[in-house]
Enzyme design. Structure first.
Site, PDB file in Angstrom:
ATOM      1  N   ARG A 250       1.276  -0.964  -0.060  1.00 25.51           N
ATOM      2  CA  ARG A 250       0.113  -0.016  -0.224  1.00 25.51           C
ATOM      3  C   ARG A 250       1.087   1.168   0.218  1.00 25.51           C
ATOM      4  O   ARG A 250       2.243   1.514   0.902  1.00 25.51           O
ATOM      5  CB  ARG A 250      -0.757   0.274   1.264  1.00 25.51           C
TER       6      ARG A 250
ATOM      7  N   LYS B  36      -2.727  -2.494   7.811  1.00 28.05           N
ATOM      8  CA  LYS B  36      -3.707  -1.757   8.795  1.00 28.05           C
ATOM      9  C   LYS B  36      -3.242  -2.308  10.310  1.00 28.05           C
ATOM     10  O   LYS B  36      -3.141  -3.871  10.609  1.00 28.05           O
ATOM     11  CB  LYS B  36      -4.813  -2.162   7.711  1.00 28.05           C
TER      12      LYS B  36
ATOM     13  N   HIS C 224      -2.615   2.087  -5.683  1.00 29.96           N
ATOM     14  CA  HIS C 224      -3.932   0.788  -5.486  1.00 29.96           C
ATOM     15  C   HIS C 224      -3.992  -0.618  -7.255  1.00 29.96           C
ATOM     16  O   HIS C 224      -3.745  -1.215  -6.764  1.00 29.96           O
ATOM     17  CB  HIS C 224      -5.322   0.834  -5.198  1.00 29.96           C
TER      18      HIS C 224
ATOM     19  N   ARG D  77      -1.089  -2.559  -6.820  1.00 30.34           N
ATOM     20  CA  ARG D  77      -0.926  -3.188  -5.655  1.00 30.34           C
ATOM     21  C   ARG D  77      -2.428  -4.100  -6.619  1.00 30.34           C
ATOM     22  O   ARG D  77      -2.340  -5.313  -6.507  1.00 30.34           O
ATOM     23  CB  ARG D  77      -1.834  -2.796  -4.532  1.00 30.34           C
TER      24      ARG D  77
ATOM     25  N   HIS E 225      -4.193  -9.336   3.746  1.00 33.31           N
ATOM     26  CA  HIS E 225      -5.736  -9.899   3.786  1.00 33.31           C
ATOM     27  C   HIS E 225      -5.817 -10.101   5.048  1.00 33.31           C
ATOM     28  O   HIS E 225      -5.251 -11.277   5.146  1.00 33.31           O
ATOM     29  CB  HIS E 225      -6.145 -10.203   2.399  1.00 33.31           C
TER      30      HIS E 225
ATOM     31  N   TYR F 128      -9.745 -11.295  -6.956  1.00 32.25           N
ATOM     32  CA  TYR F 128      -8.842 -11.026  -8.047  1.00 32.25           C
ATOM     33  C   TYR F 128      -9.068 -12.074  -8.576  1.00 32.25           C
ATOM     34  O   TYR F 128      -8.658 -11.721  -9.783  1.00 32.25           O
ATOM     35  CB  TYR F 128      -7.616 -10.588  -7.026  1.00 32.25           C
TER      36      TYR F 128
END
Length: 326
Positions: free
Chosen positions: A159, A183, A255, A258, A281, A290
């Site tokens: 990110r 995150k 992104h 990414r 994730h 994806y």
């Protein structure tokens, strides 16, 4: 003007304090919650609900309806934005009920709208390479920095906040890995490819010393012209400039790189759970989105390779025979 704080507004303030202190939410996330809940309390005040125990499920349902329909003073929200707002409302009432500040949870049965499923945007490898070459145009320390930054973004699916947050010591040349701070304070160690390592090494040897010399010293990997840590906004500018030089017609964001990282891995045969770990994730469900990006490629391979994939009697793609036809 009456500036007296209502019981409901005090309850919201307590909930936001809980999110900041107990849950450790990021400043941007807290700002979104504060904005959404301010809209909610204003809506309830107009309905005469200024205490948590006065709020009923119909109030929450009417609020959701108002988000989607809009009003004279507010534009209607998309399903995605409305869902985010309802999540904040549901969290508030769940907290109040748990803390004994309300007898029930009026939002417990209200479900946020389901946003349309949007596929992540990815660009082909050829365009990624054009982008990276465009970042190398020119001379000077910042050119080497820009190439290294974009190589890292694509090379490990970082990110933008993770990339600019890197410190020099987060790189481990011996193992060929980099430590990314994701995150919610979740760190992960991911491999970095040889192209990215070469770009980073060139930046560290030939460019970073010149940039760090203009500042007061910092552990940051990517530096600005004043020797401080490169900001997210500046990193965005680096990417936009490179995309314009490369002549890419599609909008390219951090992104995008990414998403391209994940898509290209899956197209190359990587297991979805490996990609999940690389992206950081929490749930594999997020990563599985994806796999939809590559379904056209899978279909083309299937049609070309399977002996009974095509037939004049076969139904049109995406259409099943009706009950009468069956």
């Amino acid at each position: 003007m009456d500036t007296t704080e209502s019981a409901l507004e005090r309850a919201v303030r307590g909930y936001l304090d809980h999110l900041a202190v107990e849950r450790g939410l990021a400043a941007n996330t807290l700002a979104s919650y504060r904005r959404d809940l301010r809209r909610y309390t204003e809506f309830l005040r107009d309905r005469g609900r200024e205490a948590p125990e006065k709020v009923e499920e119909e109030d929450v349902t009417a609020f959701l309806r108002s988000l989607r329909e809009g009003s004279e003073s507010r534009v209607a929200l998309s399903a995605t934005s409305a869902a985010r707002t309802v999540v904040a409302v549901r969290g508030l009432h769940r907290f109040l009920h748990r803390e004994g500040l309300s007898d029930g949870d009026p939002a417990g049965g209200v479900r946020p709208p389901t946003p349309p499923r949007r596929l992540p945007k990815a660009i082909p490898l050829a365009q990624v390479e054009r982008l990276l070459e465009a970042a190398s145009a020119g001379e000077g320390p910042r050119v080497l920095r820009d190439r290294a930054l974009l190589e890292v973004l694509y090379g490990c699916g970082a990110r933008i906040s993770e990339a600019v947050g890197l410190d020099r010591d987060d790189l481990d040349a011996e193992s060929g890995t980099v430590l990314l701070r994701g995150k919610g304070g979740k760190d992960r160690v991911v491999p970095l490819g040889s192209y990215a390592w070469e770009a980073v090494d060139a930046y560290l040897v030939r460019a970073r010393p010149a940039l760090v010399g203009t500042g007061r010293g910092t552990p940051a990997l990517f530096l600005n012209a004043r020797g401080g840590r490169l900001s997210r906004q500046s990193a965005w500018t680096v990417l936009r400039t490179a995309a314009a030089r490369a002549g890419l017609s599609t909008t390219v964001t951090p992104h995008t790189l990414r998403h391209s990282f994940a898509t290209h891995l899956l197209e190359g045969g990587a297991d979805v759970r490996v990609v999940q770990e690389l992206l950081g994730h929490a749930s594999v469900t997020t990563t599985q989105v994806y796999t939809l990006v590559t379904v056209d490629q899978l279909r083309e391979v299937y049609v070309a390779a399977h002996p009974r994939a095509r037939s004049s009697a076969a139904p049109a793609r995406g259409r099943l025979p009706s009950q009468d036809e069956a």
